[in-house]
Write a protein that holds these residues in place. Sequence first.
Motif, PDB file in Angstrom:
ATOM      1  N   LEU A   6       2.197   0.151  12.921  1.00 29.73           N
ATOM      2  CA  LEU A   6       1.301   0.951  12.075  1.00 29.73           C
ATOM      3  C   LEU A   6       1.450   2.446  12.361  1.00 29.73           C
ATOM      4  CD1 LEU A   6      -1.875  -1.307  12.107  1.00 29.73           C
ATOM      5  CD2 LEU A   6      -0.421  -0.774  10.128  1.00 29.73           C
TER       6      LEU A   6
ATOM      7  N   HIS B 281       2.366   4.937   9.474  1.00 26.14           N
ATOM      8  CA  HIS B 281       1.272   5.752   8.941  1.00 26.14           C
ATOM      9  C   HIS B 281       0.854   6.926   9.818  1.00 26.14           C
ATOM     10  CE1 HIS B 281       0.757   2.760   5.808  1.00 26.14           C
ATOM     11  NE2 HIS B 281       0.741   1.826   6.734  1.00 26.14           N
TER      12      HIS B 281
ATOM     13  N   ASP C 113      -4.097   8.068  11.088  1.00 28.69           N
ATOM     14  CA  ASP C 113      -4.504   6.959  10.224  1.00 28.69           C
ATOM     15  C   ASP C 113      -4.808   5.707  11.041  1.00 28.69           C
ATOM     16  OD1 ASP C 113      -4.288   8.519   7.975  1.00 28.69           O
ATOM     17  OD2 ASP C 113      -2.438   7.586   7.249  1.00 28.69           O
ATOM     18  N   VAL C 114      -4.035   5.480  12.088  1.00 27.89           N
ATOM     19  CA  VAL C 114      -4.264   4.299  12.917  1.00 27.89           C
ATOM     20  C   VAL C 114      -5.571   4.446  13.701  1.00 27.89           C
ATOM     21  CG1 VAL C 114      -3.352   2.872  14.793  1.00 27.89           C
ATOM     22  CG2 VAL C 114      -1.820   3.706  12.998  1.00 27.89           C
TER      23      VAL C 114
ATOM     24  N   THR D 118      -8.188   5.972  12.625  1.00 25.69           N
ATOM     25  CA  THR D 118      -9.225   5.677  11.625  1.00 25.69           C
ATOM     26  C   THR D 118      -9.356   4.169  11.445  1.00 25.69           C
ATOM     27  OG1 THR D 118      -8.808   7.766  10.486  1.00 25.69           O
ATOM     28  CG2 THR D 118      -9.914   6.041   9.224  1.00 25.69           C
ATOM     29  N   LEU D 119      -8.231   3.476  11.344  1.00 26.81           N
ATOM     30  CA  LEU D 119      -8.246   2.022  11.232  1.00 26.81           C
ATOM     31  C   LEU D 119      -8.903   1.396  12.454  1.00 26.81           C
ATOM     32  CD1 LEU D 119      -7.376  -0.722  10.015  1.00 26.81           C
ATOM     33  CD2 LEU D 119      -5.208  -0.411  11.218  1.00 26.81           C
TER      34      LEU D 119
ATOM     35  N   THR E   6     -12.592   1.564  12.219  1.00 23.31           N
ATOM     36  CA  THR E   6     -13.075   0.560  11.278  1.00 23.31           C
ATOM     37  C   THR E   6     -13.095  -0.818  11.935  1.00 23.31           C
ATOM     38  OG1 THR E   6     -12.222   1.824   9.404  1.00 23.31           O
ATOM     39  CG2 THR E   6     -12.654  -0.517   9.024  1.00 23.31           C
ATOM     40  N   LEU E   7     -12.039  -1.143  12.666  1.00 26.00           N
ATOM     41  CA  LEU E   7     -11.980  -2.426  13.358  1.00 26.00           C
ATOM     42  C   LEU E   7     -13.059  -2.521  14.430  1.00 26.00           C
ATOM     43  CD1 LEU E   7      -8.125  -2.911  13.705  1.00 26.00           C
ATOM     44  CD2 LEU E   7      -9.690  -4.225  12.261  1.00 26.00           C
TER      45      LEU E   7
END
Length: 86
Positions: A54, A58, A62-63, A65-66, A69-70
Amino acid sequence: MIDVQGAELEEMIQAEKKQVALEYHNEAWADGMSDGIEAEILAETAISTALTELVRLHGEDDVLTLMETLRKRLEYGEFRPDRTIQ
């Protein structure tokens, strides 16, 4: 005008790809377990491999941010094995 049918088709294709990917992961997981690799090792290497890919695709921001979220999904109990969907 938005191509709704095209969007629906793309969504269906993505869902099918995710299902096939899940089947591949489950098979690899079962193979690892049958070879005596502990679940914790399989899980950590799967996460590390996924994060590396990832970041390559990206970028770190971005990772991150992911990952946030996770983290929220984890806090809400989404990944509990005993969770019930209502």
